[in-house]
Design a protein around this motif. Structure first.
Motif, PDB file in Angstrom:
ATOM      1  N   CYS A  44       7.138  35.590  14.082  1.00 48.87           N
ATOM      2  CA  CYS A  44       7.675  35.081  12.814  1.00 48.87           C
ATOM      3  C   CYS A  44       6.631  34.280  12.039  1.00 48.87           C
ATOM      4  O   CYS A  44       6.658  34.249  10.802  1.00 48.87           O
ATOM      5  CB  CYS A  44       8.902  34.211  13.071  1.00 48.87           C
ATOM      6  N   LEU A  45       5.725  33.637  12.735  1.00 48.76           N
ATOM      7  CA  LEU A  45       4.697  32.819  12.084  1.00 48.76           C
ATOM      8  C   LEU A  45       3.493  33.638  11.622  1.00 48.76           C
ATOM      9  O   LEU A  45       2.652  33.129  10.867  1.00 48.76           O
ATOM     10  CB  LEU A  45       4.230  31.715  13.034  1.00 48.76           C
ATOM     11  N   SER A  46       3.405  34.887  12.067  1.00 50.51           N
ATOM     12  CA  SER A  46       2.265  35.726  11.692  1.00 50.51           C
ATOM     13  C   SER A  46       2.189  35.882  10.176  1.00 50.51           C
ATOM     14  O   SER A  46       3.158  36.231   9.518  1.00 50.51           O
ATOM     15  CB  SER A  46       2.413  37.110  12.334  1.00 50.51           C
ATOM     16  N   GLY A  47       1.019  35.571   9.622  1.00 56.41           N
ATOM     17  CA  GLY A  47       0.800  35.709   8.189  1.00 56.41           C
ATOM     18  C   GLY A  47       1.174  34.480   7.376  1.00 56.41           C
ATOM     19  O   GLY A  47       0.858  34.404   6.180  1.00 56.41           O
ATOM     20  N   GLU A  48       1.835  33.503   7.987  1.00 54.48           N
ATOM     21  CA  GLU A  48       2.215  32.283   7.268  1.00 54.48           C
ATOM     22  C   GLU A  48       1.016  31.327   7.181  1.00 54.48           C
ATOM     23  O   GLU A  48       0.243  31.204   8.132  1.00 54.48           O
ATOM     24  CB  GLU A  48       3.380  31.588   7.976  1.00 54.48           C
ATOM     25  N   VAL A  49       0.889  30.645   6.058  1.00 62.00           N
ATOM     26  CA  VAL A  49      -0.240  29.718   5.879  1.00 62.00           C
ATOM     27  C   VAL A  49       0.187  28.256   5.987  1.00 62.00           C
ATOM     28  O   VAL A  49      -0.658  27.364   6.029  1.00 62.00           O
ATOM     29  CB  VAL A  49      -0.937  29.959   4.517  1.00 62.00           C
ATOM     30  N   THR A  50       1.495  28.008   6.015  1.00 57.08           N
ATOM     31  CA  THR A  50       1.990  26.642   6.187  1.00 57.08           C
ATOM     32  C   THR A  50       2.822  26.574   7.462  1.00 57.08           C
ATOM     33  O   THR A  50       3.487  27.549   7.830  1.00 57.08           O
ATOM     34  CB  THR A  50       2.866  26.199   4.999  1.00 57.08           C
ATOM     35  N   PRO A  51       2.802  25.441   8.142  1.00 59.20           N
ATOM     36  CA  PRO A  51       3.552  25.331   9.393  1.00 59.20           C
ATOM     37  C   PRO A  51       5.059  25.352   9.146  1.00 59.20           C
ATOM     38  O   PRO A  51       5.525  25.007   8.054  1.00 59.20           O
ATOM     39  CB  PRO A  51       3.111  23.972   9.954  1.00 59.20           C
ATOM     40  N   PRO A  52       5.841  25.739  10.139  1.00 56.91           N
ATOM     41  CA  PRO A  52       7.298  25.763   9.973  1.00 56.91           C
ATOM     42  C   PRO A  52       7.880  24.358   9.944  1.00 56.91           C
ATOM     43  O   PRO A  52       7.274  23.404  10.452  1.00 56.91           O
ATOM     44  CB  PRO A  52       7.768  26.528  11.204  1.00 56.91           C
ATOM     45  N   ALA A  53       9.046  24.239   9.322  1.00 52.24           N
ATOM     46  CA  ALA A  53       9.749  22.960   9.317  1.00 52.24           C
ATOM     47  C   ALA A  53      10.553  22.771  10.593  1.00 52.24           C
ATOM     48  O   ALA A  53      10.739  21.651  11.064  1.00 52.24           O
ATOM     49  CB  ALA A  53      10.679  22.882   8.101  1.00 52.24           C
ATOM     50  N   ARG A  54      11.022  23.905  11.147  1.00 48.24           N
ATOM     51  CA  ARG A  54      11.897  23.822  12.314  1.00 48.24           C
ATOM     52  C   ARG A  54      11.815  25.130  13.096  1.00 48.24           C
ATOM     53  O   ARG A  54      11.650  26.206  12.519  1.00 48.24           O
ATOM     54  CB  ARG A  54      13.332  23.573  11.859  1.00 48.24           C
ATOM     55  N   ILE A  55      11.920  25.009  14.409  1.00 45.30           N
ATOM     56  CA  ILE A  55      11.995  26.169  15.302  1.00 45.30           C
ATOM     57  C   ILE A  55      13.387  26.203  15.917  1.00 45.30           C
ATOM     58  O   ILE A  55      13.906  25.173  16.362  1.00 45.30           O
ATOM     59  CB  ILE A  55      10.919  26.071  16.406  1.00 45.30           C
ATOM     60  N   ILE A  56      13.999  27.370  15.918  1.00 47.62           N
ATOM     61  CA  ILE A  56      15.325  27.541  16.519  1.00 47.62           C
ATOM     62  C   ILE A  56      15.203  28.511  17.682  1.00 47.62           C
ATOM     63  O   ILE A  56      14.929  29.702  17.487  1.00 47.62           O
ATOM     64  CB  ILE A  56      16.366  28.057  15.505  1.00 47.62           C
ATOM     65  N   LEU A  57      15.357  27.995  18.897  1.00 48.00           N
ATOM     66  CA  LEU A  57      15.325  28.818  20.102  1.00 48.00           C
ATOM     67  C   LEU A  57      16.734  29.321  20.399  1.00 48.00           C
ATOM     68  O   LEU A  57      17.671  28.534  20.465  1.00 48.00           O
ATOM     69  CB  LEU A  57      14.836  28.003  21.298  1.00 48.00           C
TER      70      LEU A  57
END
Length: 377
Positions: free
Chosen positions: A150-163
């Motif tokens: 899901c993070l592939s190609g993103e240039v900014t870090p995520p706000a939240r991770i949902i496991l």
């Protein structure tokens, strides 16, 4: 297009992840060569694997018979740092995976990591070692592979991770019913085919707590920004939420060969006709609910240990490993697993900014302490 053949080392080849890794390699024979195999106590299976895949190197925890095959017998740490290896799959269970992971990281290897305990116990040391030596850690856990994708190609870090979590076999039981379940019941996971230890941890939701700590190190995300959601169908493997409120999710049938293959073939995606495809008519609907930490206290214990840091996660891992072994042997009840772990964490004198020696000492102390406490139950 002509592809180079990747040379693969599999540490823990006789376990569930190791066997499924070999299934992927078997289905894509033109892309991979098994360079090394390391197994535990299942000597006969290791010999069968060696006969089929003809590795150059082999290791067996309980056997030093170098005449079992033509492969050279070497320790796991040496196998993890072989210069000619392209990918090191670390599927050795529990604390046995830590030293091989560090050896592979020091050697600057591509590490397909299926041993969560190494990151839970020594995440700061493992990730720092990988950065210093330009090693790559590619997660094999389905949840962390999903986040990575899901993070592939993103240039900014995520706000939240949902496991996401299936909820295990006891999702609808009362706390009293859960406390009295048998090992046979706990080993009947509704969605996944996994090893014994991780299956018991999934039944108690300890596995999801360990995954929170693992995600904290893999994705540099504070524990408070990592959430667990129960998703019984196990179709969505995890999600990432961004600052604008958008979410990405990775979906597939619950089959560990998907994240294993992605780690082995990365950055490519390859057609594999042995992997099952989703049939949306059969899926029907996707359900979600929040976890109940009163009925599943192991999740809360892991979250607290992750937030505290220091050597608490190492003590948590070790205490859980021993407690699960005791439960499987019938020495304690299922409900006593979190009870023992909580007592170990309460008694633990944590070390701030621990060295590897501090972490190993916390591990050894917790194993002894949980055994001592169990004798007084």
């Amino acid at each position: 297009m002509v592809h180079s053949i990747k040379k693969i080392v599999i540490l823990g080849s006789t376990g569930s992840i190791g066997r499924q890794t070999l299934e992927v390699i078997r289905s894509l024979p033109d892309r991979f060569k098994v360079l090394g195999l390391a197994g535990g106590s299942n000597i006969n299976l290791l010999k069968e694997q060696a006969s089929e895949f003809c590795p150059e190197y082999i290791y067996c925890q309980n056997c030093h018979d170098t005449n079992a095959c033509t492969a050279r017998f070497i320790p796991m740490e040496e196998m993890a740092s072989l210069p000619e290896a392209d990918v090191i799959v670390v599927a050795a269970p529990g604390s046995t995976g830590l030293q091989p992971v560090l050896a592979a990281a020091r050697a600057g290897k591509v590490i397909a990591l299926a041993n969560k305990e190494s990151l839970v116990s020594a995440g700061e040391i493992v990730t720092a070692t990988a950065r210093e030596n330009k090693a790559k850690i590619l997660p094999v856990d389905s949840e962390h592979s999903a986040i990575w994708q899901c993070l592939s190609g993103e240039v900014t870090p995520p706000a939240r991770i949902i496991l996401t979590a299936s909820g295990g076999p006891f999702r609808s039981l009362t706390k009293d019913e859960i406390d009295k379940v048998t090992p046979e019941q706990a080993l009947r996971h509704p969605s996944w085919k996994m090893g014994v230890k991780v299956t018991i941890d999934s039944a108690s939701l300890m596995n999801k707590g360990l995954e929170i700590i693992e995600a904290r190190w893999l994705f540099d995300m504070p524990v408070r920004n990592i959430q667990v959601v129960i998703h019984p169908q196990s179709i969505i493997h995890s999600m990432v939420e961004f600052a604008d409120g958008s979410l990405k999710a990775q979906l597939s049938r619950p089959d560990m060969r998907f994240p294993i293959q992605y780690a082995l073939t990365y950055p490519e995606r390859m057609t594999n006709h042995t992997l099952p495809r989703l049939n949306w008519a059969e899926v029907g609907k996707l359900d979600f609910e929040m976890p109940d930490m009163t009925r599943f206290p192991c999740l809360g214990l892991a979250i607290s240990a992750g937030e505290e840091g220091k050597t608490y996660p190492a003590a948590l891992c070790a205490a859980d490993e021993v407690a699960v072994e005791m439960f499987l042997k019938g020495q304690i009840s299922f409900g006593q697993i979190p009870e023992l772990i909580a007592k170990v964490l309460d008694a633990h004198q944590a070390v701030t900014s621990p060295s590897l020696d501090d972490i190993l000492a916390a591990d050894a102390w917790a194993r002894q302490k949980v055994t001592e406490l169990a004798g007084n139950l």
